[in-house]
Design a protein around this motif. Structure first.
Motif, PDB file in Angstrom:
ATOM      1  N   UNK A 144       0.814  -1.222   0.000  1.00 30.22           N
ATOM      2  CA  UNK A 144       0.000   0.000   0.000  1.00 30.22           C
ATOM      3  C   UNK A 144       0.841   1.264   0.000  1.00 30.22           C
ATOM      4  N   UNK A 145       1.956   1.259   0.728  1.00 28.07           N
ATOM      5  CA  UNK A 145       2.805   2.455   0.766  1.00 28.07           C
ATOM      6  C   UNK A 145       3.382   2.756  -0.612  1.00 28.07           C
ATOM      7  N   UNK A 146       3.812   1.721  -1.317  1.00 27.80           N
ATOM      8  CA  UNK A 146       4.358   1.948  -2.659  1.00 27.80           C
ATOM      9  C   UNK A 146       3.255   2.404  -3.617  1.00 27.80           C
ATOM     10  N   UNK A 147       2.093   1.797  -3.518  1.00 30.10           N
ATOM     11  CA  UNK A 147       0.990   2.213  -4.388  1.00 30.10           C
ATOM     12  C   UNK A 147       0.578   3.653  -4.107  1.00 30.10           C
ATOM     13  N   UNK A 148       0.693   4.073  -2.858  1.00 30.85           N
ATOM     14  CA  UNK A 148       0.355   5.470  -2.542  1.00 30.85           C
ATOM     15  C   UNK A 148       1.300   6.425  -3.237  1.00 30.85           C
ATOM     16  N   UNK A 149       2.535   5.978  -3.487  1.00 31.18           N
ATOM     17  CA  UNK A 149       3.527   6.827  -4.129  1.00 31.18           C
ATOM     18  C   UNK A 149       3.406   6.817  -5.644  1.00 31.18           C
ATOM     19  N   UNK A 150       3.181   5.643  -6.225  1.00 32.50           N
ATOM     20  CA  UNK A 150       3.271   5.543  -7.677  1.00 32.50           C
ATOM     21  C   UNK A 150       2.095   4.836  -8.329  1.00 32.50           C
ATOM     22  N   UNK A 151       1.083   4.464  -7.556  1.00 29.82           N
ATOM     23  CA  UNK A 151      -0.037   3.736  -8.135  1.00 29.82           C
ATOM     24  C   UNK A 151      -1.026   4.596  -8.882  1.00 29.82           C
TER      25      UNK A 151
END
Length: 351
Positions: A77-84
């Motif tokens: 979720x943290x990565x998706x918040x950045x680049x999703x």
């Protein structure tokens, strides 16, 4: 209720900012990209009316990975918040998304601008206003600290909303701003002063806000869905939000009661099935990668209202929650097909 994922609740979880800082990727890690879509879904997206904005409550769900969903690879979720978000916005059907983190704390124009930079020109954001605008009394919850249970002095305070909510929303999103939603959670009508005085106060609040943005009001108390409320919203050019939620009347009844098809836009938030609460739905539907229980009645009601609004030249904004049927992106595709079947879809777009 919203899909309360970590990226949307950065006020309490310390989730990262909307876009990553420079140099954030380690090694040669490839960015998250859009998932492959069936040809019929791509064709469906190509034929959607320009005024139809369908999307989900947020975008950071790892379960949305794989063909026919949203993302091409697993990510936290943290990565998706950045680049999703950039990958999400390339889905053929998804043209809007809900921003819920703004309900828990205002964000600056720069944060909105970072969101806007990641999506194409035709994309629109549905943003929830800070809860300080819409709570008459602070809830009895530990996160409110010494304010717990106390009257909220910022309730329907137009100056606060203008400076901390509306101004950054307009400046940061520009033409990509969709509805700005003032969601009033369920609360004691007596704390609101009663239905009549509440409507008068809401009318004064909306009248004092800057002209230009598309304002929308969502109520979670059925007793407040009155003729006076419909008149007040119409008078200031605000939209009622049709909330598909367990403790509210069916969408079609709300639409009639609040004259939703006469508003500047149709705004719908499809959150829960009529027989489940938030936690029940979350446990039953997680990880949100497939449809579990289709709610055909609600889908048809939203599709009928959407088609009617489009025929009258009004834009339509619908956000869907994973808790509605099991997977919000898949629900959006089915809803898009249902709308198209009522507006004269091309023969090449199969259901």
């Amino acid at each position: 209720m919203p899909d309360r994922d970590p990226s949307q609740l950065d006020l309490f979880t310390g989730a990262p900012s909307p876009t990553p800082p420079r140099g954030r990727r380690r090694g040669h890690e490839e960015p998250v990209g859009p998932a492959e879509q069936p040809e019929e879904v791509r064709a469906l997206g190509e034929h959607l009316p320009p005024g139809l904005f369908l999307g989900t409550s947020s975008w950071t769900f790892p379960g949305w990975t794989g063909p026919g969903l949203v993302y091409d690879r697993e990510a936290t979720p943290a990565r998706l918040s950045r680049e999703g978000l950039a990958a999400y916005a390339r889905h053929p059907v998804l043209r809007t998304v809900g921003v819920d983190r703004t309900f828990y704390a205002p964000i600056p124009a720069s944060a909105f601008a970072e969101y806007a930079a990641q999506v194409p020109p035709g994309f629109r954001f549905l943003v929830k206003a800070h809860e300080a605008c819409t709570l008459s009394r602070w809830p009895v919850h530990v996160r409110y600290g010494d304010l717990r249970g106390q009257p909220n002095e910022r309730f329907l305070d137009a100056a606060y909303a203008r400076d901390l909510v509306v101004a950054p929303f307009v400046e940061g999103l520009g033409e990509k701003a969709g509805p700005l939603v003032f969601q009033l959670p369920p609360q004691d009508p007596q704390d609101l002063g009663g239905a009549g005085p509440f409507v008068e106060r809401l009318h004064a609040f909306l009248s004092a806000l800057p002209r230009g943005p598309l304002y929308a009001v969502e109520l979670r108390n059925e007793s407040l869905l009155t003729e006076a409320l419909a008149q007040a919203l119409a008078d200031v050019g605000a939209c009622p939000v049709l909330a598909a939620w367990k403790n509210m009347p069916p969408v079609e009844r709300q639409a009639v009661r609040l004259r939703a098809l006469q508003a500047p836009a149709l705004v719908v938030r499809w959150m829960l099935p009529p027989h489940l609460d938030y936690e029940e739905a979350r446990k039953r539907y997680f990880p949100f990668d497939k449809l579990v229980e289709e709610d055909v009645r609600t889908r048809d009601a939203i599709a009928r209202a959407s088609a009617a609004a489009l025929r009258s030249g009004r834009p339509v904004f619908v956000t869907l929650n994973n808790k509605a049927e099991g997977s919000a992106p898949l629900s959006a595709v089915l809803l898009a097909r249902s709308v198209m079947s009522r507006t004269g879809k091309p023969a090449s777009v199969d259901s």
